[in-house]
Design a protein around this motif. Structure first.
Motif, PDB file in Angstrom:
ATOM      1  N   GLU A  43       0.830  -1.205   0.000  1.00 31.96           N
ATOM      2  CA  GLU A  43       0.000   0.000   0.000  1.00 31.96           C
ATOM      3  C   GLU A  43       0.867   1.258   0.000  1.00 31.96           C
ATOM      4  O   GLU A  43       0.585   2.224  -0.727  1.00 31.96           O
ATOM      5  N   ALA A  44       1.926   1.242   0.816  1.00 33.38           N
ATOM      6  CA  ALA A  44       2.817   2.408   0.889  1.00 33.38           C
ATOM      7  C   ALA A  44       3.536   2.636  -0.436  1.00 33.38           C
ATOM      8  O   ALA A  44       3.614   3.771  -0.928  1.00 33.38           O
ATOM      9  N   ILE A  45       4.052   1.568  -1.022  1.00 35.50           N
ATOM     10  CA  ILE A  45       4.794   1.681  -2.285  1.00 35.50           C
ATOM     11  C   ILE A  45       3.874   2.133  -3.422  1.00 35.50           C
ATOM     12  O   ILE A  45       4.230   2.994  -4.231  1.00 35.50           O
ATOM     13  N   SER A  46       2.675   1.571  -3.476  1.00 38.63           N
ATOM     14  CA  SER A  46       1.731   1.939  -4.525  1.00 38.63           C
ATOM     15  C   SER A  46       1.336   3.410  -4.443  1.00 38.63           C
ATOM     16  O   SER A  46       1.138   4.069  -5.469  1.00 38.63           O
ATOM     17  N   SER A  47       1.235   3.939  -3.231  1.00 37.61           N
ATOM     18  CA  SER A  47       0.872   5.352  -3.075  1.00 37.61           C
ATOM     19  C   SER A  47       1.984   6.277  -3.574  1.00 37.61           C
ATOM     20  O   SER A  47       1.735   7.430  -3.924  1.00 37.61           O
ATOM     21  N   ILE A  48       3.207   5.744  -3.638  1.00 35.50           N
ATOM     22  CA  ILE A  48       4.354   6.532  -4.117  1.00 35.50           C
ATOM     23  C   ILE A  48       4.535   6.387  -5.621  1.00 35.50           C
ATOM     24  O   ILE A  48       4.763   7.372  -6.337  1.00 35.50           O
ATOM     25  N   THR A  49       4.424   5.179  -6.124  1.00 41.04           N
ATOM     26  CA  THR A  49       4.699   4.903  -7.541  1.00 41.04           C
ATOM     27  C   THR A  49       3.486   5.078  -8.445  1.00 41.04           C
ATOM     28  O   THR A  49       3.623   5.258  -9.654  1.00 41.04           O
ATOM     29  N   GLY A  50       2.277   4.984  -7.864  1.00 42.02           N
ATOM     30  CA  GLY A  50       1.076   5.054  -8.666  1.00 42.02           C
ATOM     31  C   GLY A  50       0.795   3.777  -9.423  1.00 42.02           C
ATOM     32  O   GLY A  50      -0.043   3.752 -10.333  1.00 42.02           O
ATOM     33  N   GLU A  51       1.464   2.703  -9.066  1.00 42.58           N
ATOM     34  CA  GLU A  51       1.272   1.405  -9.707  1.00 42.58           C
ATOM     35  C   GLU A  51       1.261   0.332  -8.635  1.00 42.58           C
ATOM     36  O   GLU A  51       1.812   0.526  -7.548  1.00 42.58           O
ATOM     37  N   TYR A  52       0.603  -0.805  -8.926  1.00 42.05           N
ATOM     38  CA  TYR A  52       0.628  -1.898  -7.961  1.00 42.05           C
ATOM     39  C   TYR A  52       1.972  -2.602  -8.058  1.00 42.05           C
ATOM     40  O   TYR A  52       2.388  -3.048  -9.133  1.00 42.05           O
ATOM     41  N   CYS A  53       2.666  -2.705  -6.935  1.00 38.65           N
ATOM     42  CA  CYS A  53       3.974  -3.370  -6.894  1.00 38.65           C
ATOM     43  C   CYS A  53       3.915  -4.495  -5.859  1.00 38.65           C
ATOM     44  O   CYS A  53       3.791  -4.236  -4.656  1.00 38.65           O
ATOM     45  N   GLU A  54       3.981  -5.723  -6.315  1.00 38.66           N
ATOM     46  CA  GLU A  54       4.028  -6.843  -5.382  1.00 38.66           C
ATOM     47  C   GLU A  54       5.401  -6.895  -4.731  1.00 38.66           C
ATOM     48  O   GLU A  54       6.424  -6.856  -5.419  1.00 38.66           O
ATOM     49  N   VAL A  55       5.428  -6.968  -3.405  1.00 39.04           N
ATOM     50  CA  VAL A  55       6.694  -7.088  -2.688  1.00 39.04           C
ATOM     51  C   VAL A  55       6.945  -8.563  -2.402  1.00 39.04           C
ATOM     52  O   VAL A  55       6.179  -9.210  -1.682  1.00 39.04           O
ATOM     53  N   ILE A  56       8.000  -9.110  -2.994  1.00 36.62           N
ATOM     54  CA  ILE A  56       8.382 -10.504  -2.778  1.00 36.62           C
ATOM     55  C   ILE A  56       9.197 -10.580  -1.497  1.00 36.62           C
ATOM     56  O   ILE A  56      10.193  -9.871  -1.339  1.00 36.62           O
ATOM     57  N   GLY A  57       8.773 -11.428  -0.576  1.00 35.19           N
ATOM     58  CA  GLY A  57       9.451 -11.529   0.711  1.00 35.19           C
ATOM     59  C   GLY A  57      10.437 -12.673   0.770  1.00 35.19           C
ATOM     60  O   GLY A  57      10.276 -13.691   0.084  1.00 35.19           O
ATOM     61  N   SER A  58      11.458 -12.526   1.592  1.00 29.65           N
ATOM     62  CA  SER A  58      12.482 -13.556   1.729  1.00 29.65           C
ATOM     63  C   SER A  58      11.991 -14.771   2.496  1.00 29.65           C
ATOM     64  O   SER A  58      12.599 -15.843   2.432  1.00 29.65           O
ATOM     65  N   SER A  59      10.890 -14.620   3.242  1.00 27.28           N
ATOM     66  CA  SER A  59      10.314 -15.750   3.973  1.00 27.28           C
ATOM     67  C   SER A  59       8.910 -15.358   4.424  1.00 27.28           C
ATOM     68  O   SER A  59       8.465 -14.236   4.187  1.00 27.28           O
ATOM     69  N   ARG A  60       8.237 -16.290   5.091  1.00 28.62           N
ATOM     70  CA  ARG A  60       6.886 -16.022   5.580  1.00 28.62           C
ATOM     71  C   ARG A  60       6.899 -16.061   7.102  1.00 28.62           C
ATOM     72  O   ARG A  60       6.631 -17.116   7.694  1.00 28.62           O
ATOM     73  N   THR A  61       7.224 -14.964   7.731  1.00 25.70           N
ATOM     74  CA  THR A  61       7.210 -14.950   9.194  1.00 25.70           C
ATOM     75  C   THR A  61       5.768 -15.042   9.691  1.00 25.70           C
ATOM     76  O   THR A  61       4.850 -14.503   9.083  1.00 25.70           O
ATOM     77  N   ASP A  62       5.579 -15.728  10.820  1.00 27.28           N
ATOM     78  CA  ASP A  62       4.247 -15.944  11.372  1.00 27.28           C
ATOM     79  C   ASP A  62       3.760 -14.729  12.150  1.00 27.28           C
ATOM     80  O   ASP A  62       4.531 -13.822  12.470  1.00 27.28           O
ATOM     81  N   ALA A  63       2.484 -14.757  12.503  1.00 28.58           N
ATOM     82  CA  ALA A  63       1.897 -13.699  13.325  1.00 28.58           C
ATOM     83  C   ALA A  63       2.681 -13.544  14.621  1.00 28.58           C
ATOM     84  O   ALA A  63       2.994 -14.533  15.290  1.00 28.58           O
ATOM     85  N   GLY A  64       3.013 -12.310  14.960  1.00 33.90           N
ATOM     86  CA  GLY A  64       3.713 -12.029  16.216  1.00 33.90           C
ATOM     87  C   GLY A  64       5.217 -12.142  16.157  1.00 33.90           C
ATOM     88  O   GLY A  64       5.908 -11.749  17.101  1.00 33.90           O
ATOM     89  N   VAL A  65       5.768 -12.661  15.058  1.00 31.26           N
ATOM     90  CA  VAL A  65       7.219 -12.788  14.907  1.00 31.26           C
ATOM     91  C   VAL A  65       7.786 -11.456  14.389  1.00 31.26           C
ATOM     92  O   VAL A  65       7.171 -10.781  13.574  1.00 31.26           O
ATOM     93  N   HIS A  66       8.964 -11.101  14.869  1.00 34.17           N
ATOM     94  CA  HIS A  66       9.587  -9.818  14.529  1.00 34.17           C
ATOM     95  C   HIS A  66      10.733 -10.004  13.528  1.00 34.17           C
ATOM     96  O   HIS A  66      11.174 -11.124  13.267  1.00 34.17           O
ATOM     97  N   ALA A  67      11.224  -8.883  12.998  1.00 36.56           N
ATOM     98  CA  ALA A  67      12.367  -8.940  12.081  1.00 36.56           C
ATOM     99  C   ALA A  67      13.208  -7.681  12.214  1.00 36.56           C
ATOM    100  O   ALA A  67      12.670  -6.577  12.356  1.00 36.56           O
ATOM    101  N   ARG A  68      14.516  -7.864  12.158  1.00 36.35           N
ATOM    102  CA  ARG A  68      15.459  -6.745  12.099  1.00 36.35           C
ATOM    103  C   ARG A  68      16.087  -6.631  10.714  1.00 36.35           C
ATOM    104  O   ARG A  68      16.537  -5.555  10.336  1.00 36.35           O
ATOM    105  N   GLY A  69      16.128  -7.739   9.971  1.00 43.61           N
ATOM    106  CA  GLY A  69      16.781  -7.719   8.667  1.00 43.61           C
ATOM    107  C   GLY A  69      16.039  -8.507   7.609  1.00 43.61           C
ATOM    108  O   GLY A  69      16.655  -9.216   6.817  1.00 43.61           O
ATOM    109  N   PHE A  70      14.711  -8.394   7.608  1.00 42.19           N
ATOM    110  CA  PHE A  70      13.907  -9.046   6.570  1.00 42.19           C
ATOM    111  C   PHE A  70      14.240  -8.400   5.221  1.00 42.19           C
ATOM    112  O   PHE A  70      14.543  -7.214   5.154  1.00 42.19           O
ATOM    113  N   VAL A  71      14.191  -9.186   4.151  1.00 34.74           N
ATOM    114  CA  VAL A  71      14.502  -8.657   2.820  1.00 34.74           C
ATOM    115  C   VAL A  71      13.319  -8.870   1.884  1.00 34.74           C
ATOM    116  O   VAL A  71      12.694  -9.936   1.891  1.00 34.74           O
ATOM    117  N   GLY A  72      13.005  -7.842   1.112  1.00 35.27           N
ATOM    118  CA  GLY A  72      11.963  -7.934   0.101  1.00 35.27           C
ATOM    119  C   GLY A  72      12.414  -7.223  -1.161  1.00 35.27           C
ATOM    120  O   GLY A  72      13.376  -6.447  -1.140  1.00 35.27           O
TER     121      GLY A  72
END
Length: 246
Positions: free
Chosen positions: A34-63
């Protein structure tokens, strides 16, 4: 002209149903797109490096995402952060080759699970640690952790519900347990991880820490390939994805 933008992302997973977009729940991926689309004006799918579960945190997730936007790659960091809630932040943004894929190109991941080992439950830390009141033997847990190192089939250490994995073979490069005052940190680096795998590994080491099983029993549990032989899956809030390796 298309550009492939790689993002390094930090987030507090407390208020989200994990990374992956879902129909009826708020997720990290949804907020980013949603944030990226509001900047670019296009739908951009963000590919994630993994599928973290609900409640799990990240310091270095990559997309990563593909865009035709003229925003300079290094400036995406600032633009996206201005549109995100305070519990998600882009730490860096850079252009990478179009063929780069944050998940398929990953060589491994580093996770840290944190246990608060004291009688009193946490207040300030409650969303970031697992509280265990009975005294744990850290040295025994450290001994047990070493049996995870190497290539193993982790059938005993993952939740099969909803999983479609073809192989349970994973390689653990590093595994250790360290304590500082009443905080115990379990650090593991591996080629990849199955659903709930780290949380079950730590849950099993907790059983070592209270003397329910011996450190060497970890090896027997791995060979058994039986989920019932391992410990319970600990709650998600103690888990944090620290780094994705490329």
């Amino acid at each position: 002209m298309k550009k492939n933008i790689k993002l390094t992302i930090e987030y507090d997973g407390t208020n989200y149903s994990g990374w992956q977009r879902q129909k009826h729940s708020i997720t990290i991926q949804q907020k980013l797109e949603e944030a990226i689309s509001s900047i670019t004006g296009e739908y951009c799918e963000v590919i994630g490096s993994s599928r973290t579960d609900a409640g799990v945190h990240a310091r270095g997730f990559v997309g990563n995402f593909i865009t035709k936007s003229n925003v300079p790659p290094a400036k995406f960091k600032y633009a996206i952060n201005s549109k995100l809630p305070k519990d998600i932040v882009i730490r860096s943004s850079e252009e990478v080759p179009l063929e780069f894929h944050s998940r398929f190109d990953s060589k491994g991941k580093k996770y840290i699970y944190t246990v608060l080992n004291r009688e009193e439950p946490p207040t300030i830390q409650r969303n970031y640690v697992y509280h265990f009141s009975k005294k744990l033997d850290v040295n025994s847990m450290r001994q047990g952790s070493k049996f995870f190192i190497g290539a193993h089939e982790f059938d005993s250490f993952y939740k099969k519900s909803g999983s479609t994995v073809k192989s349970t073979l994973r390689t653990i490069y590093y595994c250790d347990v360290e304590a500082e005052n009443d905080l115990i940190q379990f650090t593991v680096i591996g080629s990849g991880f199955l659903y709930n795998m780290v949380r079950i590994m730590v849950g099993t080491l907790i059983e070592v820490g209270i003397g329910k099983i011996e450190p060497r029993d970890i090896e027997k549990i791995l060979l058994a390939k039986n989920r019932e032989k391992a410990g319970k899956s600990l709650p998600p809030q103690g888990l944090c994805l620290h780094e994705v390796l490329y």
